[in-house]
Write an enzyme that holds these catalytic residues in place. Structure first.
Site, PDB file in Angstrom:
ATOM      1  N   ASP A 177       2.920  -5.353   2.435  1.00 25.97           N
ATOM      2  CA  ASP A 177       1.786  -4.713   2.802  1.00 25.97           C
ATOM      3  C   ASP A 177       1.853  -3.119   3.041  1.00 25.97           C
ATOM      4  OD1 ASP A 177      -0.930  -4.900   3.191  1.00 25.97           O
ATOM      5  OD2 ASP A 177      -0.808  -6.091   4.868  1.00 25.97           O
ATOM      6  N   ASP A 178       2.270  -2.854   4.445  1.00 29.56           N
ATOM      7  CA  ASP A 178       2.272  -1.426   4.968  1.00 29.56           C
ATOM      8  C   ASP A 178       3.548  -1.439   5.762  1.00 29.56           C
ATOM      9  OD1 ASP A 178      -0.375  -0.152   4.154  1.00 29.56           O
ATOM     10  OD2 ASP A 178      -1.009  -2.126   5.060  1.00 29.56           O
TER      11      ASP A 178
ATOM     12  N   GLY B 109      -9.745  -2.625   2.732  1.00 30.75           N
ATOM     13  CA  GLY B 109     -10.350  -2.219   3.956  1.00 30.75           C
ATOM     14  C   GLY B 109     -11.025  -3.692   4.975  1.00 30.75           C
TER      15      GLY B 109
ATOM     16  N   HIS C 105       0.916  -1.117  -0.009  1.00 33.40           N
ATOM     17  CA  HIS C 105      -0.086  -0.098   0.039  1.00 33.40           C
ATOM     18  C   HIS C 105       0.912   1.295   0.034  1.00 33.40           C
ATOM     19  CE1 HIS C 105      -3.873  -2.069   0.758  1.00 33.40           C
ATOM     20  NE2 HIS C 105      -3.129  -3.014   1.196  1.00 33.40           N
TER      21      HIS C 105
END
Length: 360
Positions: free
Chosen positions: A299-300, A178, A20
């Site tokens: 991912d993050d 989400g 992300h």
């Protein structure tokens, strides 16, 4: 200029499909932006206090991890220069992680800001400018995925329209992210989930009709049937995470047979509580043992605070070998959303990076 010409060193040998963009900005950049805008900072306002606040010190749940974005988004909302900066720095960081090709994703609608002083298209263009500058300077090929956000159906068609408009300008596909729990009604069966997710299904069906590539966060926190819905109703070409597919052996075997690509993120799965630390075997180990199609991704990074080296250290402890890492990169390259001619060039460059003679 093709991909092979842009890559100057074989050290770039990784393909990164699930990351992300806003969740991977540098903590120093976030700190700088919040200071510039007089946004509150935790503790004494020092960088280390911000990093400690963002860090997941013990496994939580996905909703807890998503709450961390309250520190990230206000620093970028409506600020095209900041968005471009984050995208550029992201590519530089990917180069430092030996990444050859990357597909960061983000939701432009989340960065428009409450005042609406910029549009989602301008936000998308800013991110694309940053990726393009980074690609030119650091030799990493970067393409963008646009995310719908569960619970925000008013933005779904606009996101698809932007994907369509910029499909030949750096945007290669779309996703939905989400909290997956929002898509699963309390009674928890697939039929009611399909009924309650009509907007999500409709926009992905339209994306398939338009020829827009599709990946879906599914089976992350939700049950296995979320993966089946993603495949059969949303025409997903890849699955984000997908760990709970193992709860349905028949579906799992189908995914293996059809070579469905799972974008796994092992470290984040532990930190976000998607895979309990007490679980004897991580799903990615089962995927590897069974010859499933998967890759390992970050991912993050600003939240989970690890690198590819950290990720590979974890995987080595699980028994992964260098051959497994190479296989994941080739799987990811084959599953990426580049046009076929560019994908072929990417695969050739990967072969060279891994010291394999070109047999294509």
């Amino acid at each position: 200029m093709n991909i092979t010409e842009r890559v100057s060193t074989p050290v770039k040998c990784r393909v990164h499909l699930h990351v992300h963009l806003e969740g991977s900005m540098r903590s120093s950049t976030l700190w700088d932006l919040r200071r510039q805008k007089n946004l509150p900072l935790p503790g004494n306002g020092a960088l280390k206090d911000l990093e400690e606040t963002l860090k997941i010190n013990s496994p939580g749940d996905l909703a807890f991890c998503l709450e961390k974005f309250q520190w990230l988004l206000p620093a970028l909302e409506g600020d095209l220069a900041a968005i471009e900066r984050v995208a550029f720095e992201f590519v530089e960081d990917e180069a430092g992680g030996a990444v050859l090709y990357t597909e960061p994703r983000f939701s432009p609608r989340l960065l428009v800001g409450a005042g609406g002083q910029v549009t989602a298209r301008q936000v998308t263009e800013a991110a694309l400018r940053g990726l393009a500058r980074g690609q030119q300077q650091f030799g990493v090929t970067a393409r963008l995925l646009l995310c719908c956000i569960r619970g925000m159906p008013e933005n779904y068609m606009d996101t698809l329209d932007i994907c369509t408009e910029y499909r030949d300008k750096g945007v290669v596909g779309m996703d939905i992210a989400g909290d997956e729990a929002m898509a699963v009604p309390k009674d928890g069966d697939a039929a009611s989930c399909i009924q309650s997710s009509a907007a999500e299904l409709a926009v992905f069906q339209e994306a398939a009709r338009r020829g827009i590539h599709r990946t879906v966060h599914a089976g992350e926190m939700g049950p296995a049937f979320m993966v089946q819905i993603a495949l059969d109703k949303m025409h997903a070409e890849r699955i984000g995470h997908g760990y709970h597919v193992l709860e349905d052996e028949e579906l799992y075997r189908r995914c293996i047979k059809e070579r469905v690509h799972f974008e796994c993120c092992p470290s984040s799965s532990y930190h976000a509580g998607l895979v309990p630390l007490t679980q004897t075997k991580h799903p990615i180990q089962r995927f590897c043992e069974d010859g499933a199609n998967f890759s390992a991704n970050l991912d993050d990074t600003i939240i989970f605070q690890y690198s590819f080296e950290d990720e590979h250290t974890l995987l080595r402890r699980m028994g992964f070998t260098e051959a497994n890492f190479a296989s994941m990169n080739f799987n990811a390259a084959k599953a990426c959303f580049l046009p076929e001619d560019e994908k072929k060039e990417l695969l050739k460059t990967l072969l060279k990076a891994h010291g394999v003679p070109d047999v294509m």
